[in-house]
Design an enzyme around this catalytic site. Structure first.
Site, PDB file in Angstrom:
ATOM      1  N   ASP A  67     -33.039  -1.430 -13.488  1.00  0.00           N
ATOM      2  CA  ASP A  67     -34.673  -1.905 -13.965  1.00  0.00           C
ATOM      3  C   ASP A  67     -35.700  -0.685 -13.473  1.00  0.00           C
ATOM      4  OD1 ASP A  67     -34.240  -1.861 -11.134  1.00  0.00           O
ATOM      5  OD2 ASP A  67     -34.508  -4.139 -10.657  1.00  0.00           O
ATOM      6  N   ASN A 136     -36.509 -13.877  -4.159  1.00  0.00           N
ATOM      7  CA  ASN A 136     -36.692 -15.066  -4.838  1.00  0.00           C
ATOM      8  C   ASN A 136     -35.167 -15.376  -5.802  1.00  0.00           C
ATOM      9  OD1 ASN A 136     -36.575 -12.982  -6.648  1.00  0.00           O
ATOM     10  ND2 ASN A 136     -38.551 -13.562  -7.768  1.00  0.00           N
ATOM     11  N   HIS A 138     -33.522 -12.771  -7.405  1.00  0.00           N
ATOM     12  CA  HIS A 138     -33.497 -11.992  -8.687  1.00  0.00           C
ATOM     13  C   HIS A 138     -32.634 -11.000  -8.468  1.00  0.00           C
ATOM     14  CE1 HIS A 138     -36.746  -8.806  -7.952  1.00  0.00           C
ATOM     15  NE2 HIS A 138     -35.821  -8.709  -7.004  1.00  0.00           N
ATOM     16  N   GLU A 143     -35.718 -12.757 -13.122  1.00  0.00           N
ATOM     17  CA  GLU A 143     -36.145 -13.486 -12.156  1.00  0.00           C
ATOM     18  C   GLU A 143     -35.879 -15.079 -12.407  1.00  0.00           C
ATOM     19  OE1 GLU A 143     -37.974 -11.702 -10.060  1.00  0.00           O
ATOM     20  OE2 GLU A 143     -39.755 -10.971 -10.689  1.00  0.00           O
TER      21      GLU A 143
END
Ligand code: PGA
Length: 242
Positions: A67, A136, A138, A143
């Site tokens: 990413d 979170n 991810h 996400e």
């Protein structure tokens, strides 16, 4: 998914680096995808040290980016590019011809995704991926709520990622978008190594390992992956049922 819990960050990183080492020894032309972030730093340092010490030939491995932050120059400290060159590509002398990362400044991000998808596809998928888990839940920049069927895509980063992500940069950055390979590509990887350490990750680890398996917490999906091994330290395991 298998779960291994270690006394501390150091022993966790040693075990993970050994597993990464076995992967490149058994497949010298492996396609490798490595997450960046604070969690894998020691694992990578040890992995590189062991490769160099044992004189393992990684010149036929191919590295792809997981990413990247969109709109931030690749050479800035804090980017995934910067991290990977620093921890992996420079010390292992990986030539540019043996790697492919997303260009975060591209005028055509869709084309960046197409290229990444083609590269992964043409090389028969990812042999080994090493992942951290976001606060979170991810994976990469997939996400909460990301589609299971996504390949590489551009994503609007959620509020947690935008806030937590500032820790990688020396000054405040506008990090509203990311570019990432998709959950499908992650979950189809032939070997998946997942890392988490510290009390700060205890809550998300409990949710990921004991909560509902759902795209609303991408890391939970790895429990369905027989080829995944999760390495955590005792602090990250604090809230797990014994
Ligand atoms: P961290 O990031 O290793 O810096 O905690 C993990 C992630 O966001 O995937």
């Amino acid at each position: 998914m298998e779960l291994h819990t270690f006394k501390d960050y150091h022993s966790m990183s040693h075990a993970a680096s050994d597993s990464m080492l076995r992967a490149v020894m058994s497949k010298p032309d492996a396609v490798i995808c490595l997450a960046t972030g604070h969690t894998p730093c020691l694992t990578y340092r040890l992995w590189v040290e062991k490769i160099l010490q044992k004189n393992i030939n990684v010149s036929n491995c191919f590295f792809i980016g997981l990413d990247e932050w969109v709109g931030i120059r690749a050479d800035k400290e804090g980017t995934c590019h910067h991290f990977l060159y620093n921890y992996i590509f420079h010390p292992l002398h990986v030539p540019e011809s043996n790697l492919h990362l997303f260009n975060p400044m591209s005028k055509n991000l869709e084309e960046e995704c197409v290229q990444m998808n083609e590269i992964i596809h043409s090389r028969n998928g990812i042999d080994m991926i090493t992942l951290g888990i976001g606060m979170n839940g991810h994976l990469g920049f997939n996400e909460p709520g990301a589609s299971l069927y996504n390949d590489a895509h551009v994503v609007k980063l959620d509020a947690t990622t935008q806030t937590v992500g500032q820790k990688y940069f020396a000054t405040v950055q506008s990090i509203s978008r990311g570019i990432t390979i998709g959950l499908r590509q992650i979950m189809q990887s032939k070997k998946i190594i997942v890392l988490a350490n510290g009390f700060g990750k205890a809550h998300i680890i409990k949710q990921a390992l004991e909560g509902k398996i759902s795209t609303s917490l991408p890391a939970s999906l790895l429990r369905n992956c027989h080829q995944a091994t999760c390495y955590i330290d005792e602090e990250a395991a604090t809230l797990l049922r014994k």
